[in-house]
Design an enzyme around this catalytic site. Structure first.
Site, PDB file in Angstrom:
ATOM      1  N   GLY A  10      74.553  36.465 102.456  1.00 40.21           N
ATOM      2  CA  GLY A  10      73.189  36.965 102.395  1.00 40.21           C
ATOM      3  C   GLY A  10      72.415  36.651 103.643  1.00 40.21           C
ATOM      4  O   GLY A  10      72.826  35.862 104.477  1.00 40.21           O
ATOM      5  N   GLY A  40      68.180  36.362 104.861  1.00 40.55           N
ATOM      6  CA  GLY A  40      66.788  36.420 104.431  1.00 40.55           C
ATOM      7  C   GLY A  40      65.861  36.096 105.575  1.00 40.55           C
ATOM      8  O   GLY A  40      66.292  35.951 106.712  1.00 40.55           O
ATOM      9  N   ASP A  44      58.789  34.879  99.643  1.00 40.01           N
ATOM     10  CA  ASP A  44      59.810  35.897  99.949  1.00 40.01           C
ATOM     11  C   ASP A  44      60.604  36.215  98.691  1.00 40.01           C
ATOM     12  O   ASP A  44      61.826  36.259  98.700  1.00 40.01           O
ATOM     13  CB  ASP A  44      60.723  35.410 101.078  1.00 40.01           C
ATOM     14  CG  ASP A  44      61.531  36.545 101.689  1.00 40.01           C
ATOM     15  OD1 ASP A  44      61.195  37.720 101.424  1.00 40.01           O
ATOM     16  OD2 ASP A  44      62.495  36.286 102.420  1.00 40.01           O
TER      17      ASP A  44
END
Ligand SMILES: *[C@@H]1O[C@H](CO)[C@@H](O)[C@H](O)[C@H]1NC(C)=O
Ligand SMILES: *[C@@H]1O[C@H](CO)[C@@H](O)[C@H](O)[C@H]1NC(C)=O
Ligand SMILES: *[C@@H]1O[C@H](CO)[C@@H](O)[C@H](O)[C@H]1NC(C)=O
Ligand SMILES: *[C@@H]1O[C@H](CO)[C@@H](O)[C@H](O)[C@H]1NC(C)=O
Ligand SMILES: *[C@@H]1O[C@H](CO)[C@@H](O)[C@H](O)[C@H]1NC(C)=O
Ligand SMILES: *[C@@H]1O[C@H](CO)[C@@H](O)[C@H](O)[C@H]1NC(C)=O
Ligand SMILES: *[C@@H]1O[C@H](CO)[C@@H](O)[C@H](O)[C@H]1NC(C)=O
Ligand SMILES: *[C@@H]1O[C@H](CO)[C@@H](O)[C@H](O)[C@H]1NC(C)=O
Length: 829
Positions: free
Chosen positions: A519, A521, A637
């Site tokens: 991932g 971010g 977020d």
């Protein structure tokens, strides 16, 4: 009867004989290898013959090459890489002079080895050795004196014991060059070589352009990569003598097959295969995966830190401070004090660096002379004494002209002495003096304070004794200094957060290879890892540096690790070393919510009950962060990829508290740095940088709508209008058709319609334009839980007309990989 039997036996004997005769590793003069026949090395590892690359989709050209015997086709060498034989009528012959010739159907020569002088009396034979080397040698001698060997003409693969480098006596440069594509072995753009016999460095190039550079050699490893030499699987060998200069690796474990490959995309990869247990090649290391190694990333005198940020070496400042780091660092750095080239210049030692490019060896100077000679030559910017040939004697290595392609290593790296102007040396000396003064002053202060406080304590206790008051708690408490008490209190809590060391994490995450990445971010990338005890972890590698000191940072992380809730991902520990800050989390196998919804077959698993369960879980986790925990954390977020699912599909919020780690979190704050993701950011946050718990409420509302509809807000598009998912829902709400928003896979089940409509209404309340209109999470949770609770009528959502797809038109078709567009800008005011 018996004759037939005899014939049968004879026939089977002949075919058996034919078969065994094919399974040989040598070819003699006047024998041919035609398409279909192969040589197999005596250890049955390698096979040589004709093949078609890829899955035969490339027009069926036939190539002569070497591959692993009995493994899925993995080609390690190709003879006629640029000239395929068009049909399967190719024929390879060895003539009496030891020359190999590949003929096509009409006996035209497609490929051949050069004519090598072969001794009169010798009989050349072709043999495929156990190492994967195909050689032409004298039949009578079995030494290593080959007339010809395939290892001299590598294609894209380095096998163990293959010598990458130079045969200096005959001027042969052995380098590997990528295939054009995975089904076209012809010469591609990328090459990997050991360059320049004067100062050997390992270099990966695209055409003639340098992409990555590992070197020079410093006696034990290549400055810039220890992985190429120090490795649990292989031992690397670097040899430099009058005849040859090469790098090679030898396997420490015979049951592991391995190879280096330069891929058609320009990656230098290392693969392994465990004999009898692997099912597929394991890509263990990608050597050029660190963006920091990207050639001249930081410009002149800039040094790259492991998260691919650049800093100027001390004594240097950015050439153009305004652009520095905004788009790139290529402007580089310049000296704080310009050189005047006088004998009063001097050298400053820098440590832990990958040495710059373009070194020169001044062979005839000793270590002592090196500095003096460099000082005399005005273009000599730096020197180092290096065991550059790896044979024990160190050499005077200098750099003429400005220094480029430096990289910082928290542990390791090399030393270099860089030329500095006299004024710079003076200011360094001044700073040192100041530091010493400050130290003396502060020591004096501490001593003074100590004397004073001891005096005070003595005085107070003297007073106490004098007064002879009754000895009840109050007075004795007052006696103690508050700070002592506080320290004991914090220690008493005894919360031990494991600190992982950098090496453990690197090992666990395969060196942060692309394959382990799960991932990305706003604050950094997440990698999957496995600790040596088998425990699976997820490691968040934070992109930017906290503005706090290491101790404060640790304390902050400990505070966050204490937040424990069944809807939050558990923080297991952290690693803070050098410039790296990494958070280690429990690994959740089902990955994140965004892998489930959005047009994936898996979303069928998500019945209404499951989705409702997830929505309520996320609400509970967020409520805990906002109100129930001691810290009152704003997430900043929140998005579907930050909501992980455990094996029972319980949602767990991840990435919380990171804004705090960067030391920026407060109840409401205006921030210059906007960290968030398109489609989830509330208007006040995206436009003005204002954030509060209500910005998280907005993101929560978007997530609920995405869960219900199975669509992405930012990638939503409708043939009839330009609205995004919020706008579309708002429109349907006003037309009293809210259920039309639902994921079609959901409608089929007899879901409780009222509950669904309620959820839609709550989400619309959450995404209202003005933060003061949005409910708090506690209210949201009650609204979801109590069916009887009256809900207000929602107002128009904020950002309901933003058509995110327009902005990303090119990538929109690109499916899931680009759905996480994280915005990190210097905005605000
Ligand atoms: C190999 O091929 C050459 C050239 O076509 C031919 O002259 C020779 O007879 C062949 N030998 C065998 C054993 O097939
Ligand atoms: C063959 O390989 C190519 C790429 O190497 C791939 O695009 C194609 O789908 C493959 N075809 C089959 C039938 O596997
Ligand atoms: C065989 O190779 C020769 C020379 O390379 C070429 O002229 C000829 O066309 C080729 N024949 C076939 C059938 O490919
Ligand atoms: C190679 O040479 C050694 C000694 O020179 C000998 O013992 C051995 O049998 C030879 N091997 C082969 C395959 O000829
Ligand atoms: C080390 O290698 C260099 C380059 O081949 C050579 O000039 C030098 O004499 C060698 N030194 C020793 C001690 O062998
Ligand atoms: C692999 O399996 C074969 C056949 O079972 C056996 O002969 C060989 O020793 C095994 N090799 C290793 C390295 O285990
Ligand atoms: C050392 O080498 C340099 C050039 O590399 C040359 O100019 C100089 O004269 C040499 N000095 C000695 C003492 O050999
Ligand atoms: C400085 O050293 C370099 C490399 O040896 C040489 O090319 C250059 O001429 C030298 N300059 C002076 C002024 O000696």
């Amino acid at each position: 009867m018996s004759t037939r039997l005899l014939l049968l036996v004879l026939y089977s004997l002949i075919s058996l004989n034919l078969q065994t005769s094919h399974s040989t590793d040598t070819l003699k003069p006047h024998q041919n290898i035609t398409d279909g026949l192969t040589l197999i090395s005596s250890n049955k590892r390698f096979e040589f013959g004709f093949f078609s690359p890829g899955n035969g989709s490339s027009g069926g050209g036939r190539y002569l090459g070497i591959w692993y015997h009995n493994l899925p086709l993995t080609v390690v060498w190709v003879a006629n890489r640029n000239n395929p034989v068009s049909e399967s009528f190719g024929k390879l012959a060895l003539n009496e002079n030891g020359v190999l010739i590949l003929y096509n159907r009409s006996l035209g020569t497609v490929w051949s080895t050069n004519n090598i002088p072969v001794a009169e009396s010798s009989t050349p034979v072709l043999q495929l050795l156990d190492s994967g080397n195909l050689v032409v040698r004298d039949d009578k001698s079995n030494g290593t004196n080959f007339f010809w060997e395939s290892f001299d003409f590598p294609t894209d693969t380095l096998l163990p014991n293959f010598k990458l480098g130079w045969k200096l006596d005959v001027g042969l440069h052995r380098l590997v060059r990528s295939w054009k594509s995975s089904d076209d072995p012809s010469e591609g753009e990328y090459s990997f070589s050991l360059d320049s016999p004067e100062v050997p460095q390992l270099v990966l190039r695209r055409g003639s352009q340098t992409l990555y550079r590992w070197g020079p050699f410093d006696g034990s490893s290549f400055s810039g990569s220890t992985m190429l030499t120090t490795n649990p699987l292989f031992q690397a060998i670097f040899v430099y003598n009058s005849v040859e200069l090469y790098y090679k690796f030898e396997m420490l474990d015979d049951t592991i097959l391995s190879r280096f490959v330069v891929s058609p995309l320009g990656l230098l990869e290392y693969y392994t295969w465990r004999v009898n247990s692997s099912k597929d090649w394991n890509r263990l290391i990608t050597f050029n995966s660190d963006p920091c190694d990207s050639y001249v990333k930081c410009g002149w005198y800039g040094s790259c830190y492991s998260l691919s940020t650049c800093k100027c070496l001390s004594g240097f400042t950015p050439e153009s401070p305004l652009d520095w780091g905004l788009f790139s660092y290529s402007g580089g750095c310049r000296r704080r004090h310009e050189l005047k080239c006088s004998h009063r210049d001097g050298f400053v030692k820098y440590e832990g660096l990958k040495l710059p490019d373009n070194p020169i060896v001044w062979a005839n100077y000793t270590d002592d002379e090196c500095e003096a000679m460099c000082l005399k030559n005005c273009s000599c910017m730096a020197y180092a004494n290096l065991n550059i040939y790896g044979n024990g004697s160190s050499r005077c290595v200098v750099w003429i002209g400005d220094l480029v392609d430096l990289k910082n290593f928290p542990n390791g790296g090399d030393q270099i002495y860089i030329r500095m102007a006299h004024t710079e040396l003076q200011s360094i000396a001044d700073a040192k003096r100041k530091r010493v003064t400050i130290k003396i002053v502060s020591v004096a202060t501490v001593v003074g304070v100590l004397v004073l406080s001891i005096g005070t304590i003595w005085y107070i206790s003297w007073l106490m004794r004098e007064k002879r008051k009754d000895q009840i708690g109050r007075s004795s408490n007052a006696q103690q200094s508050g700070s002592f008490q506080y320290m004991e209190e914090t220690q008493d809590e005894g919360f031990q957060l494991p600190l992982f060391d950098l090496e453990t994490i690197f090992l666990a995450c395969n060196n942060f290879s692309e394959r382990n990445k799960i991932g990305q971010g706003g604050f950094g990338s997440v990698y999957k890892g496995e600790l040596s005890n088998g425990q699976e972890i997820a490691v968040k590698r934070l992109l930017e540096k906290s503005i706090q000191g290491v101790e404060e940072l640790k304390n902050e992380i400990i505070l966050i690790a204490k937040l424990q809730h069944r809807n939050l991902v558990k923080l297991l520990g952290c690693c803070i070393e050098g410039d790296e800050t990494m958070l280690v989390y429990e690994y959740l196998p089902n990955k994140s919510l965004n892998n489930f919804i959005y047009d994936k077959p898996t979303r069928k698993l998500l019945t209404w009950r499951k989705r409702y369960h997830i929505i309520k879980g996320v609400a509970r986790g967020l409520l805990y962060l906002h109100q129930d925990s001691r810290l009152r954390i704003i997430h900043r977020d929140l998005k579907t990829s930050n909501i992980l699912l455990d094996s029972e599909l319980n949602p767990k919020i991840s990435d919380f508290g990171i804004a705090r780690i960067f030391g920026t979190d407060q109840i409401q704050e205006m921030t210059k740095r906007i960290i968030g993701t398109y489609g989830y950011m509330s208007p006040e946050y995206a436009m003005n940088g204002h954030y509060s718990v209500k910005s998280d409420v907005y993101s929560f509302g978007v997530i609920v709508l995405e869960i219900l509809s199975g669509q992405k807000n930012w990638a939503f598009h409708h043939p009839d209008h330009d609205l995004n998912l919020l706008g579309h829902t708002w429109m349907l709400w006003n037309r009293r058709l809210p259920l039309e928003i639902l994921d079609p896979t959901l409608v089929q089940e007899p879901s409780s319609g009222n509950q669904v409509i309620r959820c839609i209404q709550v989400s619309l309340l959450c995404v209202q334009q003005y933060p003061e209109d949005r409910p708090k999470m506690s209210t949201v949770y009650s609204m979801l839980s109590y069916e009887k609770m009256e809900l207000p009528e929602p107002k128009e959502p904020g950002f309901c007309r933003e058509s995110y797809t327009k902005k990303f038109d090119t990538s929109a078709s690109d499916s899931s990989t680009l759905n996480e567009v994280t915005m990190t800008t210097l905005g605000g005011r």
